[in-house]
Scaffold this active site. Sequence first.
Site, PDB file in Angstrom:
ATOM      1  N   ALA A  63      20.230  76.549  24.872  1.00  0.00           N
ATOM      2  CA  ALA A  63      21.302  75.607  25.337  1.00  0.00           C
ATOM      3  C   ALA A  63      22.620  76.468  25.514  1.00  0.00           C
ATOM      4  O   ALA A  63      22.545  77.576  25.070  1.00  0.00           O
ATOM      5  CB  ALA A  63      21.491  74.580  24.156  1.00  0.00           C
ATOM      6  N   GLY A 102      16.275  76.165  24.060  1.00  0.00           N
ATOM      7  CA  GLY A 102      15.919  75.050  24.730  1.00  0.00           C
ATOM      8  C   GLY A 102      15.312  75.563  26.029  1.00  0.00           C
ATOM      9  O   GLY A 102      14.570  74.671  26.809  1.00  0.00           O
ATOM     10  N   GLU A 105      11.712  75.394  25.100  1.00  0.00           N
ATOM     11  CA  GLU A 105      11.490  73.877  24.606  1.00  0.00           C
ATOM     12  C   GLU A 105      11.296  73.406  26.224  1.00  0.00           C
ATOM     13  O   GLU A 105      10.213  72.461  26.376  1.00  0.00           O
ATOM     14  CB  GLU A 105      12.536  73.129  23.953  1.00  0.00           C
ATOM     15  CG  GLU A 105      12.693  73.739  22.605  1.00  0.00           C
ATOM     16  CD  GLU A 105      13.792  73.023  21.992  1.00  0.00           C
ATOM     17  OE1 GLU A 105      15.094  73.197  22.277  1.00  0.00           O
ATOM     18  OE2 GLU A 105      13.541  72.201  20.872  1.00  0.00           O
ATOM     19  N   GLU A 125      17.158  79.175  17.026  1.00  0.00           N
ATOM     20  CA  GLU A 125      18.026  78.322  16.942  1.00  0.00           C
ATOM     21  C   GLU A 125      18.514  78.337  15.408  1.00  0.00           C
ATOM     22  O   GLU A 125      19.556  78.417  15.064  1.00  0.00           O
ATOM     23  CB  GLU A 125      17.660  76.839  16.883  1.00  0.00           C
ATOM     24  CG  GLU A 125      17.508  76.174  18.326  1.00  0.00           C
ATOM     25  CD  GLU A 125      16.276  76.574  19.243  1.00  0.00           C
ATOM     26  OE1 GLU A 125      15.383  77.342  18.841  1.00  0.00           O
ATOM     27  OE2 GLU A 125      16.304  76.076  20.238  1.00  0.00           O
TER      28      GLU A 125
HETATM   29  N1  COA Z   1      24.927  80.224  25.703  1.00  0.00           N
HETATM   30  C1  COA Z   1      26.159  80.480  26.122  1.00  0.00           C
HETATM   31  N2  COA Z   1      26.317  81.790  26.146  1.00  0.00           N
HETATM   32  C2  COA Z   1      25.244  82.720  26.048  1.00  0.00           C
HETATM   33  C3  COA Z   1      24.237  82.171  25.548  1.00  0.00           C
HETATM   34  C4  COA Z   1      23.950  80.991  25.279  1.00  0.00           C
HETATM   35  N3  COA Z   1      22.667  80.290  24.880  1.00  0.00           N
HETATM   36  N4  COA Z   1      23.288  83.354  25.322  1.00  0.00           N
HETATM   37  C5  COA Z   1      23.810  84.531  25.830  1.00  0.00           C
HETATM   38  N5  COA Z   1      25.207  83.906  26.130  1.00  0.00           N
HETATM   39  C6  COA Z   1      26.297  84.792  26.906  1.00  0.00           C
HETATM   40  C7  COA Z   1      26.777  85.990  25.778  1.00  0.00           C
HETATM   41  O1  COA Z   1      27.571  85.424  24.846  1.00  0.00           O
HETATM   42  C8  COA Z   1      27.262  86.957  26.550  1.00  0.00           C
HETATM   43  O2  COA Z   1      28.611  86.755  26.972  1.00  0.00           O
HETATM   44  P1  COA Z   1      29.712  87.827  27.608  1.00  0.00           P
HETATM   45  O3  COA Z   1      29.122  88.540  28.526  1.00  0.00           O
HETATM   46  O4  COA Z   1      30.832  86.959  27.764  1.00  0.00           O
HETATM   47  O5  COA Z   1      29.845  88.363  25.935  1.00  0.00           O
HETATM   48  C9  COA Z   1      26.340  87.013  27.614  1.00  0.00           C
HETATM   49  O6  COA Z   1      25.777  85.556  27.839  1.00  0.00           O
HETATM   50  C10 COA Z   1      24.972  87.925  27.655  1.00  0.00           C
HETATM   51  O7  COA Z   1      24.588  87.668  26.384  1.00  0.00           O
HETATM   52  P2  COA Z   1      24.248  89.181  25.725  1.00  0.00           P
HETATM   53  O8  COA Z   1      23.497  88.980  24.419  1.00  0.00           O
HETATM   54  O9  COA Z   1      25.167  90.287  25.835  1.00  0.00           O
HETATM   55  O10 COA Z   1      22.920  89.665  26.777  1.00  0.00           O
HETATM   56  P3  COA Z   1      21.730  90.571  26.212  1.00  0.00           P
HETATM   57  O11 COA Z   1      20.848  90.759  27.539  1.00  0.00           O
HETATM   58  O12 COA Z   1      21.817  91.500  25.367  1.00  0.00           O
HETATM   59  O13 COA Z   1      20.859  89.318  25.486  1.00  0.00           O
HETATM   60  C11 COA Z   1      19.834  87.028  25.079  1.00  0.00           C
HETATM   61  C12 COA Z   1      20.328  88.301  26.271  1.00  0.00           C
HETATM   62  C13 COA Z   1      19.497  85.950  25.954  1.00  0.00           C
HETATM   63  C14 COA Z   1      18.489  87.878  24.482  1.00  0.00           C
HETATM   64  C15 COA Z   1      20.894  86.950  24.097  1.00  0.00           C
HETATM   65  O14 COA Z   1      22.244  86.556  24.434  1.00  0.00           O
HETATM   66  C16 COA Z   1      20.686  85.818  22.942  1.00  0.00           C
HETATM   67  O15 COA Z   1      19.787  85.897  22.194  1.00  0.00           O
HETATM   68  N6  COA Z   1      21.185  84.523  23.228  1.00  0.00           N
HETATM   69  C17 COA Z   1      21.168  83.357  22.445  1.00  0.00           C
HETATM   70  C18 COA Z   1      19.867  82.613  22.520  1.00  0.00           C
HETATM   71  C19 COA Z   1      19.727  81.522  21.599  1.00  0.00           C
HETATM   72  O16 COA Z   1      19.982  81.624  20.382  1.00  0.00           O
HETATM   73  N7  COA Z   1      19.230  80.396  22.187  1.00  0.00           N
HETATM   74  C20 COA Z   1      19.202  79.093  21.631  1.00  0.00           C
HETATM   75  C21 COA Z   1      20.662  78.400  21.748  1.00  0.00           C
HETATM   76  S1  COA Z   1      20.367  76.811  21.009  1.00  0.00           S
END
Ligand code: COA
Length: 703
Positions: A63, A102, A105, A125
Amino acid sequence: MTSPVTYTVEGGIALVRIDNPPVNAASHAVRQGLVDAITQADSDSDVAATLIYGAGRTFVAGADIREFGKPHQPPRLPDLITRIEASPKPVICALHGTALGGGLELALGCHYRVALKGARIGLPEVNIGLIPGAGGTQRMPRLVGVEKAIDIITSARQVPAEEALEIGAIDAISEEADPKAAGLAFARTILAEKRPVRRTSELGDTIASDADNAALFGSIRQAVTRKARGQTSPLRAVDAVEEGLKLPFDEAMTLEWNIFRECQASTQSKSLIHAFFSERAVSKVPGLEGVEPRPVNSVGVIGGGTMGAGITIALMTAGLPVTMVERDTESLERGRANVERVLDGNVKRGRMSAEKKTSMMETLYRGSLDYADFADVDVIIEAAFEDMGVKKEIFGKLDRIVRDGAVLATNTSYLDINEIAAETGRPRDVLGLHFFSPANIMKLLEIVVAEKTAPDVVATGFALAKRLRKVGVRAGVCDGFIGNRILATYRRQADYMVADGASPYDIDAALREFGFPMGPYQVADLAGLDIGWATRKRLAPTRDPRERYVTIADRICENGWFGQKTGRGFYLYPDGARTGVPDPDVEAIIAEEREKAGITPRAFSHEDIVRRYMAAMINEAAKVVEEGIALRPLDVDMTLLFGYGFPRWRGGPMKYADMVGLDRVLDDIRTYAEEDAFAWQPAKLIVDLVGRGDNFESLNKAK
Ligand code: COA
């Protein structure tokens, strides 16, 4: 505005492509685009199947966390996924990068899932204080069974494609290089084999025997409670699975959504989201934008003690060759042995193969007695004895030997780096890199910027932190920098409470309840009480006469009780036990010292303990921000989270202060000041913020 979701048809297959950089988060526009696309595919008579895939580096990573806290705009993610699952034509998704939260999901709502090699899936999450809210707690168990589903949900781990295939979360792994090709090939197979629409919500075999298994859920709940250490969402996720599986699917979805919303409104979730974004923001230092770090291909380490050895291992683990210099053969041998002991431990625990260890030592480690061997290295990290004279001599020597442009770092935990830098003709190249013990494990790295440190040297510190998979925090020069300076203040308050009537065991218990993995006296015993004793002796000549001084720890040290390593400290460690037990002799010493000081002991509840401890921490942290030692409140939060065991689900001391209300914290400080005005001088920053009705968070945003 063009939609981030595009719809095209190729050979009877609808191609639904999500393009919402950087991580294809399921924002409102994405959700709307997907509803439109699936509606179109359903009614398009040329379409026999639908393929959903992501553009760029990943499938959907969850999400859109940035939308949280704003009014929710339909379509809701669970409705979208139910809509996709209801499609009468097979819906296939192709996963690459990370399908998380999400995003996963969404994939579980599709009828078939194919992943590229190297893809990972997960339901993280709980990392942000939530539970999966779009069917994850209901569909995942139907695919992989209750136990595996709960493991995936409560651990938040990223599951590699191979494992996902083995447990049945996905249907195939493709050798193709891109998700569109992989998905198209798989969709053609589905059509050729006339495989039916297969809705996860209608599968029941995997859960049939477990759904009513109260004993199974009982033991799961016990294990999850132990690991969660006060965090609630992992347990709420277990509730969602257990309760949901007893209900018809649509009612289970409502139950899950209600728990999700309850979690979303919690302070735990807000704090964890703060931690998520702060962890990323902390390396974005204002003023360093566009500054190129210097290249680092080799590192020199001075000293092979616990710190030097830990740093050496951290560097070698990141693939960097290290030259370790010690003052004599014996010390160098001990240094090498320190490195090998830790690596051998890793081999024993199966974290590393014996061959890997041998090759690491052969190819990356080099011991030397001669500083001349530093002539070509890119960074030198001094981890020698914590003494200004020693450090000055070392830096003077380095200045004569190392090449121009090399970065000179000291791992000092409190000494004035400006003074050390002044020993060289190149103070621009000098900075502090303050590692935390054990340096190969602890994530925090304070990057201490002295008056003359050049911006590209600071940038090099951050690049190195990233390479070592550590969280770099910029700190200014002062006694103890960010972390140890704040620690000294709240530790002092703990000692005052013990002198006034609390037992160290109560203090530890109260802080464990708060969420710290260990209390301060357990930590002191583990680190060695001689360290704090030495610091107190060092500071004695300059101690302000108004500062209250508690003698209890000194009495304990005078007995030679230095903590775990000597078998007793604040606790007793009978027969080399790792967990201490309360020591009646220590309680007697405390009682004696109270009597000598004329103190009538009073009771402290756990709440009293936590409030004082936190007020001291927050007040000093505010001073650290006010003086520019930490750039922003979030930098303090990340320091305490990654270096001091502060519970992540409380976000850090500054976030915690915002949550309980800065006015309440200020009230506490003023109340405590009535008995000790010297220790409790309110930070001007707190007074100002309360005066204008603002909070610490406003300062994170301002910069
Ligand atoms: N929503 C909004 N922004 C998100 C996001 C999300 N779910 N996931 C990542 N971002 C943003 C980060 O804040 C970062 O922003 P910035 O460049 O302004 O700092 C950018 O996307 C890149 O993320 P980053 O974590 O730096 O890249 P990465 O390649 O190291 O890792 C992921 C990528 C997807 C593995 C990691 O971002 C992550 O674990 N995200 C969260 C996933 C999550 O918890 N999903 C469930 C949400 S309910």
